[in-house]
Design a protein around this motif. Structure first.
Motif, PDB file in Angstrom:
ATOM      1  N   GLY A 140     -50.866   1.688 -29.027  1.00 29.76           N
ATOM      2  CA  GLY A 140     -50.862   0.850 -30.168  1.00 29.76           C
ATOM      3  C   GLY A 140     -49.864   1.589 -31.269  1.00 29.76           C
ATOM      4  N   ALA A 141     -49.526   2.718 -31.005  1.00 32.04           N
ATOM      5  CA  ALA A 141     -48.885   3.473 -32.337  1.00 32.04           C
ATOM      6  C   ALA A 141     -47.620   2.783 -32.504  1.00 32.04           C
ATOM      7  CB  ALA A 141     -48.720   4.849 -31.826  1.00 32.04           C
ATOM      8  N   GLY A 142     -46.958   2.405 -31.437  1.00 30.05           N
ATOM      9  CA  GLY A 142     -45.479   1.735 -31.953  1.00 30.05           C
ATOM     10  C   GLY A 142     -45.747   0.316 -32.513  1.00 30.05           C
ATOM     11  N   ASP A 143     -46.714  -0.224 -32.093  1.00 28.49           N
ATOM     12  CA  ASP A 143     -47.063  -1.680 -32.841  1.00 28.49           C
ATOM     13  C   ASP A 143     -47.368  -1.253 -34.227  1.00 28.49           C
ATOM     14  OD1 ASP A 143     -46.546  -3.444 -30.636  1.00 28.49           O
ATOM     15  OD2 ASP A 143     -48.280  -2.790 -29.644  1.00 28.49           O
ATOM     16  N   THR A 144     -48.043  -0.271 -34.343  1.00 31.95           N
ATOM     17  CA  THR A 144     -48.589  -0.021 -35.803  1.00 31.95           C
ATOM     18  C   THR A 144     -47.285   0.341 -36.392  1.00 31.95           C
ATOM     19  OG1 THR A 144     -50.643   0.786 -35.110  1.00 31.95           O
ATOM     20  CG2 THR A 144     -49.984   1.387 -37.257  1.00 31.95           C
ATOM     21  N   PHE A 145     -46.212   1.198 -35.977  1.00 34.87           N
ATOM     22  CA  PHE A 145     -44.978   1.282 -36.700  1.00 34.87           C
ATOM     23  C   PHE A 145     -44.390  -0.033 -37.053  1.00 34.87           C
ATOM     24  CE2 PHE A 145     -40.572   1.381 -36.941  1.00 34.87           C
ATOM     25  CZ  PHE A 145     -40.208   2.692 -37.523  1.00 34.87           C
ATOM     26  N   ASN A 146     -44.286  -1.017 -36.095  1.00 30.18           N
ATOM     27  CA  ASN A 146     -43.820  -2.438 -36.413  1.00 30.18           C
ATOM     28  C   ASN A 146     -44.323  -3.044 -37.428  1.00 30.18           C
ATOM     29  OD1 ASN A 146     -41.873  -1.809 -34.333  1.00 30.18           O
ATOM     30  ND2 ASN A 146     -43.082  -2.768 -32.845  1.00 30.18           N
ATOM     31  N   GLY A 147     -45.675  -3.005 -37.539  1.00 32.65           N
ATOM     32  CA  GLY A 147     -46.569  -3.638 -38.531  1.00 32.65           C
ATOM     33  C   GLY A 147     -46.232  -2.998 -39.833  1.00 32.65           C
ATOM     34  N   GLY A 148     -46.024  -1.775 -40.090  1.00 37.39           N
ATOM     35  CA  GLY A 148     -45.789  -1.062 -41.354  1.00 37.39           C
ATOM     36  C   GLY A 148     -44.283  -1.489 -41.530  1.00 37.39           C
ATOM     37  N   TYR A 149     -43.467  -1.553 -40.675  1.00 34.32           N
ATOM     38  CA  TYR A 149     -42.022  -1.972 -41.101  1.00 34.32           C
ATOM     39  C   TYR A 149     -42.045  -3.452 -41.461  1.00 34.32           C
ATOM     40  CZ  TYR A 149     -36.769  -1.873 -41.112  1.00 34.32           C
ATOM     41  OH  TYR A 149     -35.816  -1.668 -41.602  1.00 34.32           O
ATOM     42  N   LEU A 150     -42.678  -4.078 -40.811  1.00 37.60           N
ATOM     43  CA  LEU A 150     -42.812  -5.703 -41.053  1.00 37.60           C
ATOM     44  C   LEU A 150     -43.381  -6.015 -42.510  1.00 37.60           C
ATOM     45  CD1 LEU A 150     -44.207  -8.268 -38.640  1.00 37.60           C
ATOM     46  CD2 LEU A 150     -45.131  -8.243 -40.790  1.00 37.60           C
ATOM     47  N   CYS A 151     -44.175  -5.376 -42.715  1.00 36.79           N
ATOM     48  CA  CYS A 151     -44.902  -5.359 -44.201  1.00 36.79           C
ATOM     49  C   CYS A 151     -44.078  -4.899 -45.316  1.00 36.79           C
ATOM     50  CB  CYS A 151     -46.272  -4.737 -44.171  1.00 36.79           C
ATOM     51  SG  CYS A 151     -47.562  -5.554 -43.156  1.00 36.79           S
ATOM     52  N   ALA A 152     -43.383  -3.792 -44.943  1.00 38.08           N
ATOM     53  CA  ALA A 152     -42.617  -3.453 -45.926  1.00 38.08           C
ATOM     54  C   ALA A 152     -41.350  -4.129 -46.098  1.00 38.08           C
ATOM     55  CB  ALA A 152     -41.773  -1.962 -45.333  1.00 38.08           C
ATOM     56  N   SER A 153     -40.966  -5.156 -45.025  1.00 31.91           N
ATOM     57  CA  SER A 153     -39.744  -5.792 -45.250  1.00 31.91           C
ATOM     58  C   SER A 153     -40.092  -7.223 -46.425  1.00 31.91           C
ATOM     59  CB  SER A 153     -39.345  -6.647 -44.035  1.00 31.91           C
ATOM     60  OG  SER A 153     -39.083  -5.506 -43.108  1.00 31.91           O
ATOM     61  N   LEU A 154     -41.360  -7.215 -46.727  1.00 30.64           N
ATOM     62  CA  LEU A 154     -41.773  -8.260 -47.867  1.00 30.64           C
ATOM     63  C   LEU A 154     -41.277  -7.948 -49.243  1.00 30.64           C
ATOM     64  CD1 LEU A 154     -45.267  -9.284 -46.473  1.00 30.64           C
ATOM     65  CD2 LEU A 154     -43.473 -10.596 -46.459  1.00 30.64           C
ATOM     66  N   GLY A 155     -40.883  -6.656 -49.282  1.00 32.71           N
ATOM     67  CA  GLY A 155     -40.532  -6.237 -50.509  1.00 32.71           C
ATOM     68  C   GLY A 155     -39.025  -6.049 -50.930  1.00 32.71           C
ATOM     69  N   ASP A 156     -38.664  -5.441 -51.847  1.00 34.60           N
ATOM     70  CA  ASP A 156     -37.347  -5.104 -52.223  1.00 34.60           C
ATOM     71  C   ASP A 156     -37.187  -3.811 -52.067  1.00 34.60           C
ATOM     72  OD1 ASP A 156     -34.652  -5.116 -53.055  1.00 34.60           O
ATOM     73  OD2 ASP A 156     -35.163  -5.139 -55.129  1.00 34.60           O
ATOM     74  N   LEU A 157     -37.309  -3.171 -50.675  1.00 32.71           N
ATOM     75  CA  LEU A 157     -37.428  -1.569 -50.536  1.00 32.71           C
ATOM     76  C   LEU A 157     -36.037  -1.566 -49.738  1.00 32.71           C
ATOM     77  CD1 LEU A 157     -40.760  -1.059 -49.704  1.00 32.71           C
ATOM     78  CD2 LEU A 157     -40.031  -0.542 -51.758  1.00 32.71           C
ATOM     79  N   SER A 158     -35.668  -0.169 -49.875  1.00 31.43           N
ATOM     80  CA  SER A 158     -34.569   0.306 -48.988  1.00 31.43           C
ATOM     81  C   SER A 158     -34.737   0.431 -47.653  1.00 31.43           C
ATOM     82  CB  SER A 158     -34.028   1.673 -49.757  1.00 31.43           C
ATOM     83  OG  SER A 158     -34.821   2.837 -49.307  1.00 31.43           O
ATOM     84  N   VAL A 159     -33.953   0.637 -46.857  1.00 32.43           N
ATOM     85  CA  VAL A 159     -34.130   0.905 -45.519  1.00 32.43           C
ATOM     86  C   VAL A 159     -35.051   2.162 -45.099  1.00 32.43           C
ATOM     87  CG1 VAL A 159     -33.126   2.007 -43.264  1.00 32.43           C
ATOM     88  CG2 VAL A 159     -32.146  -0.302 -44.291  1.00 32.43           C
TER      89      VAL A 159
END
Length: 360
Positions: free
Chosen positions: A305-324
């Motif tokens: 589940g570690a890879g999915d958790t990375f995806n979850g973090g990246y997905l949530c971060a995509s909700l904001g105005d953040l850099s790559v």
């Protein structure tokens, strides 16, 4: 740190993820048994592989010891991060036909859990540096877009997809009807406002033929103009993607980020992301490319589940105005916390984990 704190304390958005659901039965493999209650487990995946190769001409008899029975798959493992950050995502998948399976009980309060049937089963053999997953895919593999629509009804489906900010679909290699799911998802936005982004986890690219793979990529390219698309891959999937397009894979962050830009332009997609145990890298059509180093965690208690958790973090971060780079830092923090705590971080725990990171 101020940008991370401000973003996490004010995070908002509607997240819809579909359409899998697995129950993971996780085991460790006994190396040496000392007594009825004491044993030493095989700790290293490479060590286990060497054992199998060494005994390839005969047979291998191994003792397994259960560690846990838990939820698995794209929707729960990715959605858990959004749930712990207070977003209450909608998860549409396979969590139990008549009643919710106990493995998914943790999601009943902090997610909008919509179950279409019984989950698939995955046997997981976990090591400190990786895992082996073997899945009985019948229930997931047999799920079709037609059945999805029939289950909810057309009006409910319209409601389900309305006002979504981030839309996620996984796993491509485990879902034979993936292309029709993708087409069905996008068809919900012919007249209504589309999501800000659609997110994919392809899983094992090697499992699909080149023809099937290219057909799916062509669909994603086609729909990318309607909804900006993000594909996320682990290091093995990343190496396979590089190979299929004739690029050399070297696990060096700047080289990977540069290669992702080349691939993204060839595929015709908005964003490509790769995560490894040592770094995350990404290339975005609008934000450029970047990478963030990840400290190798030493007190690992859960890897599945570690890879999915990375995806979850990246997905949530995509909700904001953040850099790559900032999106990758949040994704790395989610992963580091997960593998050392066997769950996702809260806002406060995420902030503390980011503060620990040497690359932020």
């Amino acid at each position: 740190m101020n940008r991370y704190v401000d973003f996490l304390n004010n995070i908002s958005g509607n997240v819809l993820l579909g359409c899998d659901g697995f129950v993971d039965e996780v085991y460790e493999i006994v190396d040496v048994r000392k007594s009825l209650t004491e044993f030493t487990a095989i700790d290293n995946l490479k060590e286990f592989g060497e054992l199998i190769v060494k005994r390839a001409d005969g047979g291998v008899g191994l003792e397994i010891v259960p560690k846990r029975r838990c939820s698995g798959g794209f929707t729960p493992n990715t959605g858990r991060v959004a749930a712990f950050l207070g977003l209450k995502p909608t998860l549409a998948g396979l969590y139990g036909e008549k009643t919710i399976d106990p493995a998914f009980e943790e999601f009943t309060e902090n997610c909008n859990l919509l179950s279409l049937g019984d989950p698939a089963l995955t046997l997981v053999f976990e090591f400190s540096d990786g895992k082996i997953l073997m899945s009985a895919l019948k229930s997931v593999a047999n799920l079709t877009w037609t059945e999805f629509v029939e289950f909810f009804g057309e009006e409910k489906v319209k409601e389900l997809f309305a006002d979504v900010d981030i839309l996620g679909l996984g796993y491509w290699s485990l879902t034979p009807d993936f292309d029709k799911f993708l087409t069905g998802f996008i068809s919900q936005y012919q007249e209504s406002k589309p999501p800000r982004r659609m997110f994919f986890d392809f899983a094992d690219i090697k499992k699909k033929s080149s023809e099937s793979f290219l057909e799916s990529l062509a669909l994603i390219k086609k729909y990318n103009e309607k909804v900006p698309m993000t594909i996320s891959l682990n290091e093995h999937e990343g190496a396979e993607l590089f190979s299929r397009f004739g690029l050399e894979w070297k696990e060096e962050p700047q080289q990977v980020a540069s290669g992702l830009t080349t691939l993204r332009e060839k595929i015709g997609i908005d964003e490509l992301v790769v995560h490894t145990p040592h770094f995350g890298a990404a290339s975005s059509a609008t934000d450029g490319e970047g990478y963030a180093m990840q400290e190798l965690q030493t007190k690992v208690i859960r890897t599945a589940g570690a890879g999915d958790t990375f995806n979850g973090g990246y997905l949530c971060a995509s909700l904001g105005d953040l850099s790559v780079k900032e999106r990758l830092v949040i994704a790395n923090a989610a992963t580091a916390f997960f593998v050392t705590h066997a769950t996702a971080p809260t806002k406060e725990e995420m902030i503390a984990q980011i503060e620990k990171a040497s690359d932020k």
